[in-house]
Design a protein around this motif. Sequence first.
Motif, PDB file in Angstrom:
ATOM      1  N   THR A 139      -2.069   2.705   4.216  1.00  0.00           N
ATOM      2  CA  THR A 139      -2.800   3.842   3.627  1.00  0.00           C
ATOM      3  C   THR A 139      -2.593   5.133   4.411  1.00  0.00           C
ATOM      4  OG1 THR A 139      -4.927   4.448   2.664  1.00  0.00           O
ATOM      5  CG2 THR A 139      -5.008   3.569   4.878  1.00  0.00           C
ATOM      6  N   THR A 144      -4.387  -1.967  -3.602  1.00  0.00           N
ATOM      7  CA  THR A 144      -3.819  -3.145  -2.935  1.00  0.00           C
ATOM      8  C   THR A 144      -4.914  -4.154  -2.626  1.00  0.00           C
ATOM      9  OG1 THR A 144      -2.294  -1.596  -1.881  1.00  0.00           O
ATOM     10  CG2 THR A 144      -2.212  -3.859  -1.123  1.00  0.00           C
ATOM     11  N   GLU A 157      -3.024  -3.147   4.824  1.00  0.00           N
ATOM     12  CA  GLU A 157      -3.436  -2.040   3.949  1.00  0.00           C
ATOM     13  C   GLU A 157      -3.963  -0.871   4.783  1.00  0.00           C
ATOM     14  OE1 GLU A 157      -6.199  -4.193   1.517  1.00  0.00           O
ATOM     15  OE2 GLU A 157      -4.583  -5.457   0.764  1.00  0.00           O
ATOM     16  N   THR A 174       0.836  -1.218   0.000  1.00  0.00           N
ATOM     17  CA  THR A 174       0.000   0.000   0.000  1.00  0.00           C
ATOM     18  C   THR A 174       0.860   1.253   0.000  1.00  0.00           C
ATOM     19  OG1 THR A 174      -1.633  -1.246   1.265  1.00  0.00           O
ATOM     20  CG2 THR A 174      -1.976   1.120   1.122  1.00  0.00           C
ATOM     21  N   SER A 233      -4.874   2.032  -0.819  1.00  0.00           N
ATOM     22  CA  SER A 233      -5.348   0.795  -0.189  1.00  0.00           C
ATOM     23  C   SER A 233      -6.343   0.078  -1.102  1.00  0.00           C
ATOM     24  CB  SER A 233      -5.997   1.103   1.166  1.00  0.00           C
ATOM     25  OG  SER A 233      -7.074   2.000   1.004  1.00  0.00           O
TER      26      SER A 233
END
Length: 564
Positions: free
Chosen positions: A232, A203, A228, A194, A200
């Motif tokens: 993020t 991902t 993630e 990420t 995110s």
Amino acid sequence: MNYSLFDLLTLVGSLGLFLYGMKMMSEALQKVAGSRMRKILSAMTSNRFLGVLTGFLVTTIIQSSSATTVMLVSFVNAGLMSLVESIGVIMGANIGTTVTGWIITLFGFKVKISAYALPMIGIGLPLIFSKNASRRSWGEFLVGFALLFLGLEYLKDSVPNIKENPEVLSFVQNYTNLGFGSTLIFLFIGTVLTIVIQSSSATMALTFVMCTQGWIPFHLAAAMVMGENIGTTITANLAAAVANVSAKRAARVHLLFNLLGVIWMLLIFKTFVGGIDYFMTQKFGASPNESVTAIPTALSIFHTSFNVINVLIFIWFVPLFQNAVVRLVPATENEDEEFRLKFITTGMLSTSELSVIQARKEIHWFGQLTQKMFEMVKKLAVTDKDVKFTKKFARIEKYEGISDNVEVEIANYLAQVNQGRLSDLGRKRVRAMFKVVNDLESIADSNYNLARTMVRMRNSNIKFSDEIMKKLELMFSLVDEAIVLMIHNLEDSSETVNLEKAKLLEMEINSYRNQLKVEHLDNIKNEVYTYEAGIIFNDLFSECEKIGDFIINVTEALAEVNPQ
């Protein structure tokens, strides 16, 4: 291995299309909102629950919690919203980003997305060439939305086939049987992916593809999803690195919120994942641990429930989050003593219209800086001790240097804004801002001139009588009143400019200057003070009148674009 460089570039290109689609959507929506964004935000973040709803809706639409939080950092940095308001939106953004999973689950792997994406581009493309700015922005939104889905489609097709490339699977399998260690490894992989991809949602799409291709089992995909959530937060923290204290704090809230969420989930991870497995088996008759087709739904349930529970737990602790980040990112006492802009340090906002609001916020702060200088000058006039006097004068001198730099930086920023797409009113506002910035710097120069005159007065060992000092103080108070009104007119929330009152104050300052001039000539004639002292007295009240002139210039420039 059959997986070539061309295939790798196809994968990267698919991801790029996905990310570009998201970026295009995000920017188009901001353009659609335009200068109304601030009002929308203040209305929708009036309490933490509305803030959560706002964060959810915005992230659902633009499909990137990273984009939402970076926008938030920009808005907090620009003074468009407060730290407390941003916390609820950050929480809502985490729920909004789970919608990506549901879109992929419900549509991504079941229908040919390009069948819908290309007609959307067909609708959006003519709108992009429209002369109407609003229609153009809606066209960009539709094209961005379509590109996002096309990117996802290509992403799914460009991932290497596990049957043809068993060595890829064997590489991943080395880390899938380490128990809790595997959970931590894949949590780390999700975080790093990420950070690298800066989204995110992207991902998440990769994680879904990895699951459906049979690369990793369900529980490790869930661990990646948690990673993630941490990854993020990095984007917003990077954006806040050069921002003001409030923006840094907003970014830290995101990091703290997501880290705490992952920590409590790790404590009950095995039980929680087992519960989802049981629910899927009972409800849909398919376990994600046994059926690959059940994994997307199970992963979406995990992602959504994890983030919703997170918000339900932590929404009651918003004041604690605020206190925690205030301690984590303390404001230095002399933050304004260094040359740095407060609001436009992160560069241009996504649209020129929003950047105009940001610039006005900066100019308001510049006005407050000149007001602080004048307060220092007034204190300098009544300071007796040499050490204190020297310190105060040095501070005024430093502020004068800051104001020179601030003028240049804001003017450069306005020149950038002026090159973007602006409405006619926006262009008029930028022109007025150029004038205002120049006059504010002139006020700072006059403040410095007053301070230098006081240094001359001290070096010459000149002291005025109480009566003369009272006359100076009256002039100072008239200028002070005019500055206070100017600051109010500079506020970006002020829809109207009080020009009439400003003109009356300026006339009072002029009238009192004329009165003092007449008295000054009489005082020299009657030897109330020496000629040298008279020159200094004349310089002081004349410089105050100059400040009054610059103040009315600022108000008149504002009145041109903000009529009563």
